[in-house]
Enzyme design. Sequence first.
Site, short mmCIF file in Angstrom:
data_model
loop_
_atom_site.label_atom_id
_atom_site.label_comp_id
_atom_site.label_asym_id
_atom_site.label_seq_id
_atom_site.Cartn_x
_atom_site.Cartn_y
_atom_site.Cartn_z
N ASN A 123 0.85 -1.20 0.00
CA ASN A 123 0.00 0.00 0.00
C ASN A 123 0.88 1.25 0.00
O ASN A 123 1.90 1.30 0.71
CB ASN A 123 -0.89 0.00 1.25
N HIS A 125 1.19 5.06 1.15
CA HIS A 125 0.57 5.92 2.16
C HIS A 125 1.32 7.25 2.21
O HIS A 125 2.57 7.25 2.27
CB HIS A 125 0.56 5.24 3.53
N GLU A 194 5.45 10.31 -4.46
CA GLU A 194 4.74 9.02 -4.42
C GLU A 194 4.91 8.25 -5.73
O GLU A 194 5.08 7.03 -5.73
CB GLU A 194 3.25 9.25 -4.20
N1 LIG Z 1 -6.01 -4.17 6.46
C1 LIG Z 1 -5.57 -3.06 5.84
N2 LIG Z 1 -6.34 -2.48 4.89
C2 LIG Z 1 -5.89 -1.36 4.28
C3 LIG Z 1 -4.67 -0.78 4.64
C4 LIG Z 1 -3.88 -1.42 5.63
O1 LIG Z 1 -2.75 -0.98 5.96
N3 LIG Z 1 -4.36 -2.55 6.20
N4 LIG Z 1 -4.26 0.44 4.06
C5 LIG Z 1 -5.36 1.16 3.51
C6 LIG Z 1 -5.04 2.46 2.84
N5 LIG Z 1 -5.29 3.50 3.85
C7 LIG Z 1 -4.22 4.24 4.24
O2 LIG Z 1 -3.10 4.07 3.71
C8 LIG Z 1 -6.59 3.68 4.41
C9 LIG Z 1 -7.69 3.71 3.56
C10 LIG Z 1 -8.96 3.85 4.09
C11 LIG Z 1 -9.16 3.95 5.46
C12 LIG Z 1 -10.55 4.05 6.01
O3 LIG Z 1 -10.78 4.42 7.15
N6 LIG Z 1 -11.52 3.66 5.17
C13 LIG Z 1 -12.95 3.61 5.60
C14 LIG Z 1 -13.82 4.17 4.50
C15 LIG Z 1 -13.32 5.55 4.13
C16 LIG Z 1 -13.96 5.99 2.80
O4 LIG Z 1 -14.68 5.17 2.18
O5 LIG Z 1 -13.69 7.15 2.42
C17 LIG Z 1 -13.36 2.16 5.77
O6 LIG Z 1 -12.67 1.27 5.17
O7 LIG Z 1 -14.38 1.97 6.42
C18 LIG Z 1 -8.06 3.93 6.32
C19 LIG Z 1 -6.76 3.80 5.79
C20 LIG Z 1 -6.19 0.34 2.56
N7 LIG Z 1 -6.65 -0.80 3.30
N1 LIG Z 2 -4.53 6.09 3.48
C1 LIG Z 2 -4.48 5.85 2.08
C2 LIG Z 2 -4.21 7.13 1.33
O1 LIG Z 2 -4.39 8.21 1.86
N2 LIG Z 2 -3.78 6.96 0.09
C3 LIG Z 2 -3.49 8.09 -0.74
O2 LIG Z 2 -4.57 8.35 -1.62
C4 LIG Z 2 -4.03 9.05 -2.75
C5 LIG Z 2 -4.54 8.37 -4.00
O3 LIG Z 2 -4.23 9.17 -5.10
P1 LIG Z 2 -4.39 8.54 -6.59
O4 LIG Z 2 -5.77 7.95 -6.66
O5 LIG Z 2 -4.20 9.73 -7.48
O6 LIG Z 2 -3.32 7.49 -6.75
C6 LIG Z 2 -2.50 8.95 -2.66
O7 LIG Z 2 -1.95 10.16 -2.17
C7 LIG Z 2 -2.30 7.85 -1.66
O8 LIG Z 2 -1.10 7.95 -0.92
#
Ligand SMILES: Nc1nc2c(c(=O)[nH]1)N[C@@H](CN(C=O)c1ccc(C(=O)N[C@@H](CCC(=O)O)C(=O)O)cc1)CN2
Ligand SMILES: NCC(=O)N[C@@H]1O[C@H](COP(=O)([O-])[O-])[C@@H](O)[C@H]1O
Length: 215
Positions: A123, A125, A194
């Site tokens: 992932n 981040h 990124e």
């Molecule tokens: N088990 C894991 N799943 C995901 C991870 C991870 O590390 N472990 N990374 C995320 C990506 N992410 C941050 O990098 C992230 C994305 C989404 C959420 C979140 O709270 N999502 C909510 C919905 C939010 C929305 O729909 O706008 C949810 O899932 O209920 C937190 C962190 C990807 N998955």
């Molecule tokens: N926690 C997860 C998170 O914040 N992810 C972030 O969403 C954006 C997606 O942009 P993109 O759709 O243009 O690739 C990126 O900045 C990525 O790091």
Amino acid sequence: MAPEEHRIVVLISGSGTNLQALIDAQGTPSLPDAKIVLVLSNRKAAYGLTRAQNVDPPIPTQVLALQPYLKANPGKTRNDYDSEVSKIVLAASPDIIVLAGWMHVLSDTFLGEVERENIPVINIHPALPGAFDGVNAIQRAFDAFGRGEIENSGVMVHKVIREVDRGEPVLVRTVEIKKEDTLEDFEQRLHQTEWGVIVEATKIVLESRGKKPSA
Ligand SMILES: Nc1nc2c(c(=O)[nH]1)N[C@@H](CN(C=O)c1ccc(C(=O)N[C@@H](CCC(=O)O)C(=O)O)cc1)CN2
Ligand SMILES: NCC(=O)N[C@@H]1O[C@H](COP(=O)([O-])[O-])[C@@H](O)[C@H]1O
């Protein structure tokens, strides 16, 4: 005979600029012997789907959104949804799964099913390890800089585990925040960082799995 290509599945939710970086890099020295075989989005409006469809030849795309799935399948749960996601992903026989702006927390259901196939999930981040886990990390970092709490931020690609953003880092890169920056200035600098990190990290993980034997 050329080595068989590594198969990449990319999961997205939005604009897909990180996906575009992978599209542009696939098959080049930045990401050799690799091709994206599926782009899956949990949002039908994700522009990343258009990016995949605009490639020649188009990259196969699928959409599976959580709420429509639950509405169409009364009694089914978020874990059932995650299991459907893993079925779609595994059907593409990936060598790696890249979460590129995939905004859905994956359950043990998904992680267990892909782990059984020994497929790495990574992932991207937009923060340094342990700094701003979860959503809105860019804004939170910028605000923390404004309060004098941090001197810079960064981006990381990490292995995906149950605990969000707590998996082992694969590649970390610091991103400067300048005192004269607007949020947009910082965000643009961070996104540009990124796009290099996601390609480099994907290459690192694929190479750590070894070359695929020739077909
Ligand atoms: N088990 C894991 N799943 C995901 C991870 C991870 O590390 N472990 N990374 C995320 C990506 N992410 C941050 O990098 C992230 C994305 C989404 C959420 C979140 O709270 N999502 C909510 C919905 C939010 C929305 O729909 O706008 C949810 O899932 O209920 C937190 C962190 C990807 N998955
Ligand atoms: N926690 C997860 C998170 O914040 N992810 C972030 O969403 C954006 C997606 O942009 P993109 O759709 O243009 O690739 C990126 O900045 C990525 O790091």
